[in-house]
Design a protein around this motif. Structure first.
Motif, mmCIF file in Angstrom:
data_model
loop_
_atom_site.group_PDB
_atom_site.id
_atom_site.type_symbol
_atom_site.label_atom_id
_atom_site.label_comp_id
_atom_site.label_asym_id
_atom_site.label_seq_id
_atom_site.Cartn_x
_atom_site.Cartn_y
_atom_site.Cartn_z
ATOM 1 N N ASP A 49 0.984 -1.227 -0.014
ATOM 2 C CA ASP A 49 -0.047 -0.014 -0.050
ATOM 3 C C ASP A 49 0.941 1.236 -0.004
ATOM 4 O O ASP A 49 2.730 0.973 -0.195
ATOM 5 N N TYR A 50 0.355 2.346 -0.073
ATOM 6 C CA TYR A 50 0.791 3.081 0.023
ATOM 7 C C TYR A 50 2.200 3.892 1.199
ATOM 8 O O TYR A 50 3.510 3.893 0.808
ATOM 9 N N GLU A 54 6.294 3.664 0.084
ATOM 10 C CA GLU A 54 6.607 5.144 0.225
ATOM 11 C C GLU A 54 8.568 4.593 1.332
ATOM 12 O O GLU A 54 9.113 6.249 0.403
ATOM 13 N N LEU A 129 1.664 -1.803 -6.333
ATOM 14 C CA LEU A 129 1.611 -0.028 -5.492
ATOM 15 C C LEU A 129 0.072 -1.099 -5.561
ATOM 16 O O LEU A 129 -0.859 -0.567 -6.685
ATOM 17 N N ASP A 131 -3.184 0.586 -4.231
ATOM 18 C CA ASP A 131 -4.096 1.705 -2.368
ATOM 19 C C ASP A 131 -4.922 2.170 -3.293
ATOM 20 O O ASP A 131 -4.462 3.095 -4.114
ATOM 21 N N MET A 134 -6.566 6.934 -4.181
ATOM 22 C CA MET A 134 -5.306 7.480 -5.717
ATOM 23 C C MET A 134 -5.039 8.785 -5.119
ATOM 24 O O MET A 134 -4.146 9.537 -5.061
ATOM 25 N N TRP A 137 -2.623 9.394 -2.047
ATOM 26 C CA TRP A 137 -1.283 9.161 -2.303
ATOM 27 C C TRP A 137 -0.741 9.579 -3.834
ATOM 28 O O TRP A 137 0.847 9.844 -3.862
ATOM 29 N N LYS A 140 1.031 13.092 -3.174
ATOM 30 C CA LYS A 140 1.957 13.189 -2.495
ATOM 31 C C LYS A 140 4.233 12.657 -2.857
ATOM 32 O O LYS A 140 4.601 12.557 -2.796
ATOM 33 N N VAL A 141 3.410 11.448 -3.903
ATOM 34 C CA VAL A 141 4.971 11.251 -5.043
ATOM 35 C C VAL A 141 4.690 12.902 -5.595
ATOM 36 O O VAL A 141 6.179 13.015 -5.672
#
Length: 180
Positions: A49-50, A54, A129, A131, A134, A137, A140-141
């Protein structure tokens, strides 16, 4: 080890029980298990998951990381995968690590993603990935990411650059060299 035992069982069953219906049924079932074992060799897939993923975005070990977001259903992604594979092959001894992050649908991992990895003989690290959130996350990417793929992050320690585009090998290599 498990595969070797199954092969021995098949050999014993085929040599000792040709006229025995139970032996034939057992042989067929065992052959399917062996086929599944063979098909699953080298296709172990790490799924995150994210929160788990990470860590791949924040390593600070003086290595250059090339993280490509892709999917088997994305034609431009599939087209550029050989360039990431070539980069991985030519730069792995130069402190560069390529990570291919599949955004394929989880219910297709076994039917589509794993066979794709095996068929294309991908040698770069491939992770999935999974999760569904979306909208949380993706920014966040990278805050500029619309969510389209292919997308790539190249970073070394705190120096990072995000690309929402396809690459040729020459373009990819040129960007990686900026981090060496």
């Amino acid at each position: 080890m498990k595969l070797n035992v199954l092969i021995v069982v098949i050999l014993l069953m085929t040599s000792c029980g040709k006229n025995n219906k139970t032996a034939e049924v057992f042989k067929e079932a065992t052959e399917k298990v062996v086929e599944n074992e063979i098909n699953n060799l080298d296709t172990e897939l790490e799924v995150y998951d994210y929160a788990g993923f990470e860590t791949f975005l924040n390593k600070k070990d003086n290595k250059v990381y090339v993280i490509n977001f892709w999917a088997t259903w994305c034609a431009p992604c599939v087209k550029e995968l050989p360039y990431f594979e070539k980069l991985n092959s030519e730069y792995k001894n130069k402190n560069v690590e390529v990570i291919l992050v599949s955004l394929d649908f989880p219910h297709l991992y076994d039917k589509k993603l794993k066979p794709f990895i095996k068929d294309k003989k991908l040698s770069s690290k491939v992770i999935a990935l999974d999760d569904v959130d979306m909208n949380t996350w993706i920014p966040k990417v990278d805050e500029s990411w619309s969510g389209s793929i292919p997308a790539t992050i190249i970073y070394k320690n705190d120096n990072r650059k995000f690309y929402e585009q396809s690459f040729t090998y020459e373009e990819l290599e040129k960007e990686v060299k900026k981090f060496l």
